[in-house]
Write a protein that holds these residues in place. Structure first.
Motif, PDB file in Angstrom:
ATOM      1  N   ASP A  21     -25.183  10.662 -41.007  1.00 38.07           N
ATOM      2  CA  ASP A  21     -25.135  12.031 -40.484  1.00 38.07           C
ATOM      3  C   ASP A  21     -23.927  12.208 -39.560  1.00 38.07           C
ATOM      4  O   ASP A  21     -23.268  13.254 -39.577  1.00 38.07           O
ATOM      5  CB  ASP A  21     -26.418  12.349 -39.713  1.00 38.07           C
ATOM      6  CG  ASP A  21     -27.610  12.567 -40.632  1.00 38.07           C
ATOM      7  OD1 ASP A  21     -27.397  12.748 -41.848  1.00 38.07           O
ATOM      8  OD2 ASP A  21     -28.746  12.544 -40.138  1.00 38.07           O
TER       9      ASP A  21
ATOM     10  N   GLU B  49     -20.764  14.841 -39.915  1.00 40.95           N
ATOM     11  CA  GLU B  49     -20.306  15.731 -38.850  1.00 40.95           C
ATOM     12  C   GLU B  49     -18.836  15.481 -38.532  1.00 40.95           C
ATOM     13  O   GLU B  49     -18.070  16.425 -38.286  1.00 40.95           O
ATOM     14  CB  GLU B  49     -21.174  15.504 -37.606  1.00 40.95           C
ATOM     15  CG  GLU B  49     -22.618  15.975 -37.783  1.00 40.95           C
ATOM     16  CD  GLU B  49     -23.553  15.391 -36.740  1.00 40.95           C
ATOM     17  OE1 GLU B  49     -23.064  14.690 -35.824  1.00 40.95           O
ATOM     18  OE2 GLU B  49     -24.768  15.638 -36.834  1.00 40.95           O
TER      19      GLU B  49
ATOM     20  N   ARG C 107     -25.503  11.935 -30.760  1.00 39.44           N
ATOM     21  CA  ARG C 107     -26.688  11.554 -31.537  1.00 39.44           C
ATOM     22  C   ARG C 107     -27.501  10.478 -30.817  1.00 39.44           C
ATOM     23  O   ARG C 107     -28.740  10.501 -30.835  1.00 39.44           O
ATOM     24  CB  ARG C 107     -26.240  11.052 -32.921  1.00 39.44           C
ATOM     25  CG  ARG C 107     -27.375  10.643 -33.877  1.00 39.44           C
ATOM     26  CD  ARG C 107     -28.272  11.811 -34.196  1.00 39.44           C
ATOM     27  NE  ARG C 107     -27.576  12.879 -34.866  1.00 39.44           N
ATOM     28  CZ  ARG C 107     -27.617  13.071 -36.187  1.00 39.44           C
ATOM     29  NH1 ARG C 107     -28.338  12.267 -36.949  1.00 39.44           N
ATOM     30  NH2 ARG C 107     -26.973  14.081 -36.732  1.00 39.44           N
TER      31      ARG C 107
ATOM     32  N   GLN D 111     -19.348  11.957 -31.676  1.00 38.54           N
ATOM     33  CA  GLN D 111     -20.511  12.425 -32.418  1.00 38.54           C
ATOM     34  C   GLN D 111     -21.677  11.442 -32.294  1.00 38.54           C
ATOM     35  O   GLN D 111     -22.839  11.847 -32.154  1.00 38.54           O
ATOM     36  CB  GLN D 111     -20.156  12.624 -33.892  1.00 38.54           C
ATOM     37  CG  GLN D 111     -19.141  13.721 -34.163  1.00 38.54           C
ATOM     38  CD  GLN D 111     -19.563  15.056 -33.605  1.00 38.54           C
ATOM     39  OE1 GLN D 111     -20.707  15.476 -33.770  1.00 38.54           O
ATOM     40  NE2 GLN D 111     -18.653  15.736 -32.932  1.00 38.54           N
TER      41      GLN D 111
ATOM     42  N   ARG E 147     -15.463  18.171 -39.049  1.00 38.52           N
ATOM     43  CA  ARG E 147     -14.478  18.460 -38.013  1.00 38.52           C
ATOM     44  C   ARG E 147     -13.076  17.998 -38.426  1.00 38.52           C
ATOM     45  O   ARG E 147     -12.082  18.640 -38.114  1.00 38.52           O
ATOM     46  CB  ARG E 147     -14.892  17.794 -36.696  1.00 38.52           C
ATOM     47  CG  ARG E 147     -16.049  18.514 -36.011  1.00 38.52           C
ATOM     48  CD  ARG E 147     -16.746  17.657 -34.964  1.00 38.52           C
ATOM     49  NE  ARG E 147     -17.732  18.442 -34.232  1.00 38.52           N
ATOM     50  CZ  ARG E 147     -18.930  18.767 -34.721  1.00 38.52           C
ATOM     51  NH1 ARG E 147     -19.269  18.381 -35.942  1.00 38.52           N
ATOM     52  NH2 ARG E 147     -19.769  19.486 -33.998  1.00 38.52           N
TER      53      ARG E 147
END
Length: 308
Positions: free
Chosen positions: A51, A55, A86, A82, A59
């Motif tokens: 995940d 992400e 998370r 990121q 970006r």
């Protein structure tokens, strides 16, 4: 502008966008295994690491690559940020986790074991040690000790000054050193112990099991509240041996390579029921990690590439 000129302009734009996308895709693909490893070592979850990569990719495609001096460093920085976001969410989720939490096991290629430092960094034992660090400490430790980034690069990734990062690195290093396994056991030693361990379970030789495990051995079982598992650590040779002795005779034990080290998969009805990894110290098994949560076993039959 004439209609012909407008058509010419419009047909010229897609190739430009396509070239930009191709360049972004090529750069991301070249570093994907590294980025996955960074995210996984920070999170202990392959699903969450994927995940984070998604992400990061979303970006990355919006970045003007002409402004990026070092694509690898830039991508690592984006991935780290990121992953930190998370990780903070995961820590709250783990507070309500049912029973012991264990990292999601990864089926890794045999050559991972040849990189001793990489294998150690993704081992179950080390990932559990990293769980005791605060999020920023974990990020700094992973980036510095595993991937050897300089303090300036790490500072940019975690939004701290280089001086602060040095202090965090020193603190994290001391914390890990006090908790990490005392000796590095080779994959060959682990494989030999597991082969004997497997024979003892398959033959029901309780005494042989007792001879192989340390008196203060600890068994952690992660069922995630989904399948049956001990809700607290099982401690002590006799208690652990009794638990292992109750393994269903229909279960098939198969050697495999998990997180850079030999491990066992327990299959029931053709499906993976449990992944069992061990830690060995002074020739004895001191810790056993049994992952049973089905959500963490969904990709265990697919080999995952990790790299530095």
């Amino acid at each position: 502008m004439s209609e012909r000129g407008e058509r010419t302009r419009n047909t010229a734009e897609p190739p430009t966008r396509d070239r930009r996308m191709d360049s972004a895709t090529e750069a991301f693909g070249a570093h994907r295994n590294l980025l996955f490893t960074v995210a996984y070592e920070m999170l202990g979850s392959a699903a969450d690491a994927e995940d984070v990569l998604q992400e990061t990719w979303l970006r990355w495609v919006g970045v003007d690559l002409h402004t990026v001096r070092d694509q690898r460093a830039y991508l690592v920085r984006m991935t780290t940020r990121q992953a930190l976001t998370r990780l903070r969410t995961l820590r709250r989720r783990k507070e309500s986790y049912v029973g012991p939490w264990l990292p999601e096991p990864l089926l890794t290629a045999p050559d991972v074991a040849e990189d001793v430092e990489l294998a150690d960094s993704v081992s179950m034992a080390m990932l559990l040690v990293l769980e005791t660090l605060a999020p920023t400490e974990r990020a700094v430790f992973v980036l510095r000790e595993v991937f050897d980034l300089d303090y300036q690069e790490i500072a940019e990734a975690v939004d701290k000054s280089p001086v602060a990062v040095r202090q965090i690195a020193h603190r994290a290093r001391a914390h890990v050193a006090a908790r990490r396994p005392r000796e590095v056991v080779t994959p060959a030693e682990t494989r030999g112990a597991l082969e004997a361990f497997q024979r003892a379970i398959e033959t029901g030789d309780l005494q042989r099991l007792l001879d192989m495990i340390a008196p203060d051995v600890v068994l952690l079982t992660d069922g995630g509240g989904v399948v049956r598992a001990a809700l607290t650590p099982v401690v002590g040779a006799e208690r652990v041996a009794r638990v292992l002795g109750r393994i269903d005779a229909a279960v098939l034990l198969r050697p495999t390579q998990v997180n850079g080290y030999p491990a066992l998969t327990l299959r029931l009805g053709g499906k993976v029921d449990t992944v069992l990894a061990v830690h060995i110290d002074d020739g004895l098994i001191t810790e056993l990690y049994a992952v049973r949560n089905p959500e963490k076993l969904s990709r265990i039959d697919r080999e995952t590439t990790v790299s530095r």
